[in-house]
Design a protein around this motif. Structure first.
Motif, PDB file in Angstrom:
ATOM      1  N   ALA A 172      47.075  17.674  -2.894  1.00 59.06           N
ATOM      2  CA  ALA A 172      45.902  18.389  -3.398  1.00 59.06           C
ATOM      3  C   ALA A 172      44.762  17.423  -3.725  1.00 59.06           C
ATOM      4  O   ALA A 172      43.587  17.695  -3.433  1.00 59.06           O
ATOM      5  CB  ALA A 172      46.279  19.197  -4.640  1.00 59.06           C
ATOM      6  N   PHE A 173      45.101  16.276  -4.327  1.00 60.94           N
ATOM      7  CA  PHE A 173      44.077  15.283  -4.668  1.00 60.94           C
ATOM      8  C   PHE A 173      43.430  14.715  -3.418  1.00 60.94           C
ATOM      9  O   PHE A 173      42.211  14.513  -3.368  1.00 60.94           O
ATOM     10  CB  PHE A 173      44.702  14.165  -5.507  1.00 60.94           C
ATOM     11  CG  PHE A 173      43.721  13.106  -5.931  1.00 60.94           C
ATOM     12  CD1 PHE A 173      42.781  13.369  -6.917  1.00 60.94           C
ATOM     13  CD2 PHE A 173      43.729  11.853  -5.335  1.00 60.94           C
ATOM     14  CE1 PHE A 173      41.865  12.395  -7.307  1.00 60.94           C
ATOM     15  CE2 PHE A 173      42.827  10.877  -5.714  1.00 60.94           C
ATOM     16  CZ  PHE A 173      41.888  11.156  -6.704  1.00 60.94           C
ATOM     17  N   PHE A 176      41.019  17.200  -2.096  1.00 60.41           N
ATOM     18  CA  PHE A 176      39.814  17.246  -2.941  1.00 60.41           C
ATOM     19  C   PHE A 176      38.870  16.098  -2.605  1.00 60.41           C
ATOM     20  O   PHE A 176      37.652  16.293  -2.444  1.00 60.41           O
ATOM     21  CB  PHE A 176      40.216  17.185  -4.415  1.00 60.41           C
ATOM     22  CG  PHE A 176      39.049  17.000  -5.350  1.00 60.41           C
ATOM     23  CD1 PHE A 176      38.189  18.042  -5.625  1.00 60.41           C
ATOM     24  CD2 PHE A 176      38.813  15.765  -5.939  1.00 60.41           C
ATOM     25  CE1 PHE A 176      37.103  17.873  -6.484  1.00 60.41           C
ATOM     26  CE2 PHE A 176      37.739  15.576  -6.790  1.00 60.41           C
ATOM     27  CZ  PHE A 176      36.878  16.633  -7.065  1.00 60.41           C
ATOM     28  N   ILE A 179      37.137  16.714   0.656  1.00 63.83           N
ATOM     29  CA  ILE A 179      36.053  17.692   0.542  1.00 63.83           C
ATOM     30  C   ILE A 179      34.791  17.035  -0.015  1.00 63.83           C
ATOM     31  O   ILE A 179      33.674  17.266   0.472  1.00 63.83           O
ATOM     32  CB  ILE A 179      36.486  18.877  -0.344  1.00 63.83           C
ATOM     33  CG1 ILE A 179      37.583  19.681   0.354  1.00 63.83           C
ATOM     34  CG2 ILE A 179      35.290  19.778  -0.667  1.00 63.83           C
ATOM     35  CD1 ILE A 179      38.165  20.790  -0.502  1.00 63.83           C
TER      36      ILE A 179
END
Length: 202
Positions: A172-173, A176, A179
């Protein structure tokens, strides 16, 4: 003969050459920030490339009994090597583009625009590949780790769930960060595609 008292024989009579940026507005704001960040990102990218190369070398010498993430699916190793090589080249070009950009060279502005557009595609492809690779590695990593851990107590934490949670958090990191970088390169590409921005470079 009258001598001008203000005359200094040690002062050159030639007119100093004007700087190349004379009459041209100095870069500032987001444009200048992009040039600086490109140098920083390029330097960090080179360090990341060296780290990736070191990791790939270690993987090649891993024990056959150990879990090897590069063997999760055919071509994983080749793709990893390709991504590392591309990132190395891009990092060098980012540093060159940032330096030339700060010097208000049109070549630097064009290089920044080209790299930004290229990275919009590369970031999506690279993040997708890394996310899939890490997701597929969750099960084998937990299995390998649990074999090396002492027997768990009944009232102790489920280490398998802890490891799984940490790996999902890592994925997930990474997404992120990707993005954030995608948005940065998108704005950089749009900004350096404007004639108003390019007019600041020669």
């Amino acid at each position: 003969m009258n001598v001008d008292s203000s005359y200094n024989p040690y002062t050159s009579s030639s007119t100093p050459s004007q700087p190349e940026t004379a009459g041209k507005p100095q870069i500032k704001g987001f444009v200048k920030i992009v040039c600086i960040l490109f140098i920083v990102l390029g330097a960090l990218g080179l360090l990341g490339t060296l780290q990736a190369i070191a990791s790939l070398v270690l993987v090649l010498f891993m024990d056959e009994k150990q879990f090897n993430p590069m063997k999760l699916f055919p071509g994983a190793m080749a793709v990893s090597i390709g991504v590392a090589a591309i990132n190395g080249v891009v990092s060098v070009l980012e540093i060159v583009g940032g330096i030339l950009g700060l010097k208000q060279k049109r070549a630097g502005a064009n290089l920044i625009r080209f790299i930004s557009g290229f990275m919009l595609v590369l970031k999506v492809a690279e993040t997708t590949f890394v996310a899939i690779l890490n997701y597929l590695a969750i099960g084998p990593t937990i299995e390998q780790t649990m074999k090396n851990l002492p027997p768990q107590q009944a009232n102790g934490p489920d280490m398998g769930m802890v490891i799984q949670g940490m790996m999902f958090a890592g994925i997930a990191f990474a997404i992120f960060i990707a993005i954030v970088m995608f948005v940065f390169y998108l704005f950089s590409f749009l900004t350096f595609s404007k004639q108003k921005t390019l007019s600041q470079f020669s």
